[in-house]
Scaffold this motif. Structure first.
Motif, PDB file in Angstrom:
ATOM      1  N   ARG A  34     -22.315   9.417   5.490  1.00 58.47           N
ATOM      2  CA  ARG A  34     -21.304   8.549   4.864  1.00 58.47           C
ATOM      3  C   ARG A  34     -20.561   9.305   3.777  1.00 58.47           C
ATOM      4  O   ARG A  34     -19.345   9.183   3.636  1.00 58.47           O
ATOM      5  N   ARG A  35     -21.295  10.093   2.983  1.00 64.52           N
ATOM      6  CA  ARG A  35     -20.661  10.889   1.924  1.00 64.52           C
ATOM      7  C   ARG A  35     -19.631  11.840   2.518  1.00 64.52           C
ATOM      8  O   ARG A  35     -18.508  11.950   2.040  1.00 64.52           O
ATOM      9  N   GLU A  36     -20.022  12.510   3.614  1.00 62.25           N
ATOM     10  CA  GLU A  36     -19.123  13.443   4.288  1.00 62.25           C
ATOM     11  C   GLU A  36     -17.880  12.731   4.772  1.00 62.25           C
ATOM     12  O   GLU A  36     -16.772  13.219   4.641  1.00 62.25           O
ATOM     13  N   PHE A  37     -18.114  11.538   5.341  1.00 62.02           N
ATOM     14  CA  PHE A  37     -17.017  10.744   5.853  1.00 62.02           C
ATOM     15  C   PHE A  37     -16.000  10.473   4.741  1.00 62.02           C
ATOM     16  O   PHE A  37     -14.797  10.586   4.931  1.00 62.02           O
ATOM     17  N   TRP A  38     -16.520  10.089   3.591  1.00 63.48           N
ATOM     18  CA  TRP A  38     -15.616   9.753   2.491  1.00 63.48           C
ATOM     19  C   TRP A  38     -14.909  10.984   1.942  1.00 63.48           C
ATOM     20  O   TRP A  38     -13.783  10.904   1.458  1.00 63.48           O
ATOM     21  N   GLN A  39     -15.578  12.131   2.026  1.00 63.01           N
ATOM     22  CA  GLN A  39     -14.917  13.377   1.625  1.00 63.01           C
ATOM     23  C   GLN A  39     -13.678  13.597   2.495  1.00 63.01           C
ATOM     24  O   GLN A  39     -12.597  13.900   2.000  1.00 63.01           O
ATOM     25  N   VAL A  40     -13.870  13.363   3.806  1.00 64.00           N
ATOM     26  CA  VAL A  40     -12.742  13.542   4.731  1.00 64.00           C
ATOM     27  C   VAL A  40     -11.635  12.526   4.438  1.00 64.00           C
ATOM     28  O   VAL A  40     -10.448  12.859   4.410  1.00 64.00           O
ATOM     29  N   ILE A  41     -12.032  11.290   4.199  1.00 63.13           N
ATOM     30  CA  ILE A  41     -11.035  10.253   3.893  1.00 63.13           C
ATOM     31  C   ILE A  41     -10.224  10.651   2.662  1.00 63.13           C
ATOM     32  O   ILE A  41      -8.990  10.541   2.618  1.00 63.13           O
ATOM     33  N   ASN A  42     -10.937  11.155   1.669  1.00 64.79           N
ATOM     34  CA  ASN A  42     -10.288  11.591   0.442  1.00 64.79           C
ATOM     35  C   ASN A  42      -9.285  12.717   0.712  1.00 64.79           C
ATOM     36  O   ASN A  42      -8.157  12.689   0.213  1.00 64.79           O
ATOM     37  N   ASP A  43      -9.717  13.677   1.553  1.00 74.33           N
ATOM     38  CA  ASP A  43      -8.830  14.792   1.878  1.00 74.33           C
ATOM     39  C   ASP A  43      -7.597  14.325   2.644  1.00 74.33           C
ATOM     40  O   ASP A  43      -6.503  14.841   2.449  1.00 74.33           O
ATOM     41  N   LEU A  44      -7.797  13.343   3.533  1.00 73.35           N
ATOM     42  CA  LEU A  44      -6.655  12.809   4.281  1.00 73.35           C
ATOM     43  C   LEU A  44      -5.638  12.220   3.316  1.00 73.35           C
ATOM     44  O   LEU A  44      -4.432  12.428   3.446  1.00 73.35           O
ATOM     45  N   ALA A  45      -6.132  11.487   2.326  1.00 74.70           N
ATOM     46  CA  ALA A  45      -5.243  10.878   1.338  1.00 74.70           C
ATOM     47  C   ALA A  45      -4.524  11.968   0.538  1.00 74.70           C
ATOM     48  O   ALA A  45      -3.337  11.833   0.213  1.00 74.70           O
ATOM     49  N   GLN A  46      -5.238  13.051   0.241  1.00 74.20           N
ATOM     50  CA  GLN A  46      -4.636  14.172  -0.490  1.00 74.20           C
ATOM     51  C   GLN A  46      -3.435  14.743   0.258  1.00 74.20           C
ATOM     52  O   GLN A  46      -2.468  15.167  -0.357  1.00 74.20           O
ATOM     53  N   THR A  47      -3.526  14.751   1.598  1.00 74.38           N
ATOM     54  CA  THR A  47      -2.411  15.299   2.372  1.00 74.38           C
ATOM     55  C   THR A  47      -1.290  14.276   2.527  1.00 74.38           C
ATOM     56  O   THR A  47      -0.325  14.526   3.244  1.00 74.38           O
ATOM     57  N   GLY A  48      -1.410  13.135   1.890  1.00 72.75           N
ATOM     58  CA  GLY A  48      -0.308  12.175   1.877  1.00 72.75           C
ATOM     59  C   GLY A  48      -0.455  11.022   2.846  1.00 72.75           C
ATOM     60  O   GLY A  48       0.436  10.191   2.974  1.00 72.75           O
ATOM     61  N   LYS A  49      -1.586  10.949   3.568  1.00 70.66           N
ATOM     62  CA  LYS A  49      -1.770   9.816   4.467  1.00 70.66           C
ATOM     63  C   LYS A  49      -2.264   8.596   3.681  1.00 70.66           C
ATOM     64  O   LYS A  49      -3.052   8.744   2.749  1.00 70.66           O
ATOM     65  N   SER A  50      -1.836   7.446   4.082  1.00 74.52           N
ATOM     66  CA  SER A  50      -2.415   6.218   3.533  1.00 74.52           C
ATOM     67  C   SER A  50      -3.608   5.861   4.407  1.00 74.52           C
ATOM     68  O   SER A  50      -3.492   5.845   5.622  1.00 74.52           O
ATOM     69  N   ILE A  77       0.852  -1.190   0.000  1.00 74.18           N
ATOM     70  CA  ILE A  77       0.000   0.000   0.000  1.00 74.18           C
ATOM     71  C   ILE A  77       0.882   1.233   0.000  1.00 74.18           C
ATOM     72  O   ILE A  77       1.811   1.343   0.814  1.00 74.18           O
ATOM     73  N   ALA A  78       0.603   2.141  -0.943  1.00 71.94           N
ATOM     74  CA  ALA A  78       1.493   3.296  -1.149  1.00 71.94           C
ATOM     75  C   ALA A  78       1.067   4.468  -0.279  1.00 71.94           C
ATOM     76  O   ALA A  78      -0.030   4.494   0.263  1.00 71.94           O
ATOM     77  N   LYS A  79       1.994   5.420  -0.175  1.00 74.18           N
ATOM     78  CA  LYS A  79       1.698   6.679   0.531  1.00 74.18           C
ATOM     79  C   LYS A  79       0.566   7.392  -0.199  1.00 74.18           C
ATOM     80  O   LYS A  79       0.538   7.445  -1.432  1.00 74.18           O
ATOM     81  N   GLY A  80      -0.380   7.925   0.550  1.00 75.41           N
ATOM     82  CA  GLY A  80      -1.472   8.697  -0.046  1.00 75.41           C
ATOM     83  C   GLY A  80      -2.528   7.846  -0.721  1.00 75.41           C
ATOM     84  O   GLY A  80      -3.410   8.367  -1.407  1.00 75.41           O
ATOM     85  N   GLU A  81      -2.467   6.546  -0.528  1.00 70.82           N
ATOM     86  CA  GLU A  81      -3.433   5.663  -1.174  1.00 70.82           C
ATOM     87  C   GLU A  81      -4.618   5.373  -0.248  1.00 70.82           C
ATOM     88  O   GLU A  81      -4.446   5.232   0.960  1.00 70.82           O
ATOM     89  N   ILE A  82      -5.820   5.288  -0.844  1.00 67.53           N
ATOM     90  CA  ILE A  82      -6.980   4.799  -0.097  1.00 67.53           C
ATOM     91  C   ILE A  82      -7.168   3.346  -0.497  1.00 67.53           C
ATOM     92  O   ILE A  82      -7.435   3.041  -1.656  1.00 67.53           O
ATOM     93  N   PHE A  83      -6.983   2.472   0.462  1.00 66.96           N
ATOM     94  CA  PHE A  83      -7.023   1.052   0.164  1.00 66.96           C
ATOM     95  C   PHE A  83      -8.216   0.417   0.880  1.00 66.96           C
ATOM     96  O   PHE A  83      -8.382   0.568   2.090  1.00 66.96           O
ATOM     97  N   GLY A  84      -9.072  -0.272   0.113  1.00 66.75           N
ATOM     98  CA  GLY A  84     -10.290  -0.810   0.696  1.00 66.75           C
ATOM     99  C   GLY A  84     -10.243  -2.317   0.900  1.00 66.75           C
ATOM    100  O   GLY A  84      -9.757  -3.054   0.043  1.00 66.75           O
ATOM    101  N   PHE A  85     -10.737  -2.747   2.055  1.00 69.48           N
ATOM    102  CA  PHE A  85     -10.937  -4.180   2.308  1.00 69.48           C
ATOM    103  C   PHE A  85     -12.413  -4.485   2.130  1.00 69.48           C
ATOM    104  O   PHE A  85     -13.251  -3.934   2.855  1.00 69.48           O
ATOM    105  N   LEU A  86     -12.751  -5.349   1.190  1.00 70.74           N
ATOM    106  CA  LEU A  86     -14.144  -5.723   0.986  1.00 70.74           C
ATOM    107  C   LEU A  86     -14.322  -7.196   1.317  1.00 70.74           C
ATOM    108  O   LEU A  86     -13.407  -7.995   1.154  1.00 70.74           O
TER     109      LEU A  86
END
Lengths: 360, 243
Positions: free
Chosen positions: B168-184, B24-33
């Motif tokens: 849930r939409r808001e939550f994912w917006q935040v997750i997306n922003d976290l990834a933008q700042t370089g968090k995995s 898993i790379a830096k800044g990646e959103i990785f999903g477990f389904l």
């Protein structure tokens, strides 16, 4: 090496829990008071106002003086009964009296014997009644006719008040129970709620979690000790002959030992319920029976005597009785205190080793 | 950022996680389904050090998790499936506690989470009792609590279960922003529509990897119109194979 700021964070959070959870406050304040009052008044080892039936067949000056001697103590109360009821067995069977005293016809002249019948369905009371009566008759005669004249001098508790004996014992019992209960519940609650998982993900170490948990309760334990001591002295007129600082120092050690016992329980118990049962199980009865509180250790079989060595209250009882009744100082209590220190250290180490930083 | 090699977890004779390899790379959103019991939570728990793997290795930011346990823990933020903040503490006291156990001065911690708190509208409820908050706010607060130490790696175990679609939409917006700042960000979910927000996903069944890749590419490969369809198809194929 445990990190102080992390311990502080955990301890501070624990203080919030304590202050906001009314159940904890009930355990801390109400439980000791209730126990003290119930035990204090129910566990009275003295007898008073024993109903006594007197059958005076002499009816002379000497017999009346003897009966007066019985009445003038607080121990006996003469029950007036019609002559036809004066058959001891029926008196005891109907529980009208616990003892009968019969004075023969020629008492005071040729006769020196008087007869006491005691209902011994409760052997302890019977023993006490016999002792009281012997004492009264002894002092009535003034001195012993035979050669030996025993003059006992009873130290530390000259009136043999049982409150002198049970108030220190209760401090020992209540403290170990409450301290073990509180820590074990507080840790198992976090396991049950899932917050422990959140803590385990953080860099906090086992010893930091345990120390952070124990610190606030040390203060609470000491407060509890003061509460029981204060109320005990107020309600039951127990003396405090030692130094207060010595009391604080050694009570601190005992509280620490009890808290560590709770930590150890929490490493075994997975739920609050289990923790509570275990904490009560290993503190209540063993303290009551094996600490020397109720029964003298020296009269136990050797195996049990060895077992008492791991009961923290055994050491604290020596300490607290020593301080309150004998005015003992540190030099007299050093050994018992050292035993508590060793027990705390061992239990804390085992708890830290057993405490799992991972889920299973 | 995080690499696993032949990761296995056995509980007795039961293999909960079976040979999982992830990069898993830096800044990646990785999903477990996967369905319940597919091994998502067990895998995530191993990745953040809560469970020891039976075999295989995990490295986080170049550090072997078995050897550098404390160092790795500073890099990880974790929000567990079950709500586990203290209900009797105020929201701000919960945050202060987590800042404390990560040894982050509280001022710095507040600075770390300021943006997310603004986005979530949490600033106003900080002095409320945590237990009295509505579920949606509790979830948001849990996420924020996992970010007080500004970890480069964030694990969210079913963060949106029990939350309404808007939240849930808001939550994912935040997750997306976290990834933008370089968090995995590593997320487990059983909402298939959420899988679309992930950069890459792994579909798990019975502890094993069924497919792993970008949502768009996976859908192409399996001629599925949606993630929901893809999910049912790959699990169906997998079942047919194992029979």
């Amino acid at each position: 090496m445990p990190n102080l700021s992390r311990i502080h964070a955990i301890a501070q959070k624990e203080v919030f829990h304590i202050l906001r959870d009314s159940r904890t406050l009930v355990i801390i304040i109400l439980m000791p008071l209730l126990q003290l009052i119930i035990f204090g008044y129910a566990m009275n080892m003295e007898l008073g106002q024993v109903p006594l039936v007197v059958q005076d067949n002499a009816l002379n000056g000497a017999s009346r003086a003897l009966i007066d001697a019985f009445i003038h103590t607080d121990y006996f109360q003469v029950v007036p009964l019609a002559a036809k009821q004066l058959e001891p067995k029926s008196i005891f069977r109907t529980r009208k009296a616990q003892a009968t005293l019969s004075i023969p016809k020629d008492f005071g002249n040729s006769e020196t014997a008087v007869y006491l019948e005691i209902d011994a369905s409760d052997p302890n009371s019977a023993q006490l009644i016999q002792n009281y009566a012997t004492g009264i008759v002894g002092s009535f005669r003034g001195s012993v006719a035979a050669g030996i004249d025993l003059r006992p001098l009873i130290l530390y508790n000259p009136d043999m008040k049982s409150s002198f004996f049970f108030v220190p014992g209760l401090i020992a019992m209540i403290l170990v129970m409450i301290c073990a209960l509180l820590t074990s519940i507080s840790i198992s609650r976090e396991k049950e709620m899932g917050s422990m998982e959140q803590i385990l993900v953080s860099p906090v170490s086992a010893s930091e979690i345990l120390l952070g948990k124990v610190l606030p309760y040390i203060l609470l334990g000491l407060l509890d000790a003061l509460l029981i001591l204060g109320v005990g002295m107020l309600l039951f007129q127990v003396p405090f002959r030692g130094e207060f600082v010595v009391f604080l120092l050694f009570t601190f050690l005992y509280v620490l030992t009890s808290l560590c016992l709770g930590l150890l329980v929490s490493t075994v118990a997975k739920t609050q319920q289990a923790a509570m049962m275990m904490a009560l199980g290993i503190t209540l009865l063993p303290t009551l029976l094996l600490s020397g509180y109720m029964f003298p250790i020296s009269s136990m079989p050797p195996v049990l005597q060895k077992l008492t060595l791991v009961i923290p209250a055994r050491y604290y009882l020596q300490i607290i009785r020593g301080i309150m009744l004998k005015g003992n100082g540190v030099q007299h209590l050093f050994q018992a205190g050292l035993s508590l220190v060793i027990m705390s250290a061992v239990m804390l180490l085992v708890a830290a080793r057993r405490f799992k930083l991972r889920l299973s | 950022m995080i690499h696993t090699r032949d990761l296995v977890k056995e509980f007795g004779s039961f293999r909960a996680v079976d040979n999982i390899n992830l990069d898993i790379a830096k800044g990646e959103i990785f999903g477990f389904l996967g369905a319940n019991g597919a091994g998502k939570t067990t895998t995530i728990r191993m990745l953040c050090g809560l469970l020891l793997p039976s075999s295989g290795s995990i490295t986080v930011d170049g550090l072997d998790i078995a050897k550098h346990s404390e160092g790795v823990k500073h890099k990880i933020g974790y929000m567990s499936q079950k709500f586990s903040l203290y209900p009797d503490l105020k929201a701000i006291e919960n945050l202060e506690f987590y800042a404390g156990i990560y040894q982050v001065p509280f001022k710095k911690a507040l600075a770390n989470i300021r943006d997310v708190m603004d986005q979530f509208g949490l600033t106003d409820i900080l002095s409320s009792s945590t237990g009295a908050l509505p579920m949606g706010y509790k979830q948001r607060l849990s996420l924020v609590a996992a970010l007080v130490h500004d970890p480069p790696l964030v694990f969210l175990d079913e963060p949106t279960s029990g939350v309404d679609p808007q939240a849930r939409r808001e939550f994912w917006q935040v997750i997306n922003d976290l990834a933008q700042t370089g968090k995995s960000v590593i997320v487990s979910t059983h909402f298939m529509d959420e899988a679309e927000y992930c950069h890459r996903v792994i579909v798990m069944q019975d502890g094993r990897e069924v497919v792993l890749g970008k949502p768009a590419e996976l859908k192409d490969q399996h001629q599925a119109g949606s993630m929901q369809e893809l999910f049912l198809r790959v699990l169906g194929e997998n079942n047919a194979k194992s029979v």
